[in-house]
Design an enzyme around this catalytic site. Structure first.
Site, PDB file in Angstrom:
ATOM      1  N   GLY A   1     -69.386  -9.603  64.842  1.00  0.00           N
ATOM      2  CA  GLY A   1     -69.660  -9.362  63.324  1.00  0.00           C
ATOM      3  C   GLY A   1     -68.313  -8.366  62.812  1.00  0.00           C
ATOM      4  O   GLY A   1     -68.364  -8.298  61.444  1.00  0.00           O
ATOM      5  N   GLU A   2     -67.996  -7.803  63.892  1.00  0.00           N
ATOM      6  CA  GLU A   2     -66.563  -6.857  63.137  1.00  0.00           C
ATOM      7  C   GLU A   2     -65.490  -7.335  62.706  1.00  0.00           C
ATOM      8  O   GLU A   2     -64.925  -8.256  63.232  1.00  0.00           O
ATOM      9  CB  GLU A   2     -66.432  -5.777  64.584  1.00  0.00           C
ATOM     10  CG  GLU A   2     -67.420  -4.709  64.716  1.00  0.00           C
ATOM     11  CD  GLU A   2     -67.497  -4.046  65.776  1.00  0.00           C
ATOM     12  OE1 GLU A   2     -65.981  -3.612  65.868  1.00  0.00           O
ATOM     13  OE2 GLU A   2     -68.176  -3.737  66.671  1.00  0.00           O
TER      14      GLU A   2
END
Length: 337
Positions: A162-163
């Site tokens: 997700g980063e």
């Protein structure tokens, strides 16, 4: 001449009855005696078994392989729960070399690994992780594939984290590899990198039901003008990429819990226990599973993912002091005892 024994009247008589306390003590001694004899018999059988193994090299090798496979499976389970700890465990047990190529091959080829865990490991920015990412991408063959086909293959081998920074590093590595496999398609890796992101965004926009304003082909072409070192990519290429995504979205691997379910299959022990919280010192009832030197605890028996893990390596168990619970134990690090 007959001989008369004074104690002859005792013959054949039952032994005197012992007091209840002595009788219980006698029964306890007999039980312990039988248990001791049983343990001696088991020990004798085990010694005979070990002796036969010593004189049987094939059986020794078979047992070594069984033990090795069990440790390897334990390492995979640890990886699915915590990628760094899993890799460290396998390296520590000489089942995996701490080299970028070896680790990358393990992540790329080994079955049963959690795709999210793979993505998280590859996305780290430490030097060794960057080398593993490069080697991992290098295992993909993108020759003669258009960009969408290559992305489909790449994004199926792990789950994007997700980063944004992790995604950025992965897409840079992908663009470099794609251009190496297909020289001349783009003027620079930056072009491939930008277009790859545009395709991923297009996939989301076209197939996410929450997005109401679906981009048209004309808008997709307009969005990617001038990205090829200031020049436009061919409309034919962009049209083909757009049509491919519109007809079939990317298949993103979903972690449905099957790989984690294997972790908890056939546990050593399982059951309800009361656990004291870490920050809030209250007792809560949790479902515990003991497997491979780890305690996993869940809120409910039907939960797929644990809410906590207690590694039992280098720990000791001590009976809790100053407690009003009938059975309470503390888990402590050795150095803390």
């Amino acid at each position: 001449m007959a001989i008369c024994r004074k104690d002859s009247f005792l013959w054949g008589k039952a032994p005197p009855k012992l007091p209840p306390a002595e009788r219980r003590q006698s029964d306890t001694v007999k039980i312990h005696k039988f248990e001791l004899l049983d343990d001696i018999q088991k020990l004798r059988l085990e010694i005979n078994h070990v002796t036969s193994e010593i004189h049987n090299p094939e059986l020794q090798e078979q047992n070594k392989n069984v033990a090795r496979n069990r440790i390897f499976l334990r390492g995979k389970k640890k990886f699915n729960m915590d990628p760094k700890k899993g890799i460290h465990y396998l390296v520590e047990n000489n089942l995996l070399e701490w080299q970028a190529e070896m680790v990358a091959e393990f992540l790329y080829k080994e079955e049963g690994l959690n795709k999210t865990a793979i993505g998280n490991f590859l996305g780290e920015r430490q030097e060794m992780h960057l080398e593993v990412l490069k080697a991992f991408v290098g295992l993909h063959e993108f020759s003669d594939l258009n960009l969408v086909q290559a992305l489909r293959q790449f994004l199926w081998s792990f789950r994007l984290p997700g980063e944004a920074q992790k995604i950025d590093r992965m897409m840079e590595a992908f663009a470099t590899r794609y251009c190496d496999c297909n020289p001349g398609v783009f003027q620079s890796t930056d072009t491939c990198y930008i277009l790859s992101f545009a395709i991923i965004m297009l996939n989301t926009s076209l197939h996410n039901p929450n997005v109401k304003d679906k981009p048209s082909l004309q808008r997709f072409v307009a969005m990617n003008r001038g990205i090829n070192n200031g020049e436009d990519l061919s409309t034919e290429l962009l049209t083909k990429l757009y049509a491919s995504i519109r007809s079939e979205p990317f298949k993103i691997p979903e972690d449905d819990g099957n790989d984690l379910t294997l972790t908890f299959f056939n546990p050593d022990r399982e059951g309800w226990l009361l656990k004291m919280g870490g920050r809030v010192k209250t007792w809560k009832r949790r479902w515990f599973i003991l497997t491979d030197s780890c305690l996993y605890y869940f809120e409910y028996t039907t939960d797929k993912d644990p809410i906590g893990i207690i590694p039992l390596e280098n720990l000791c168990v001590r009976e809790a002091q100053y407690t009003n619970k009938p059975v309470e134990y503390d888990l402590l690090q050795y150095q803390s005892v």
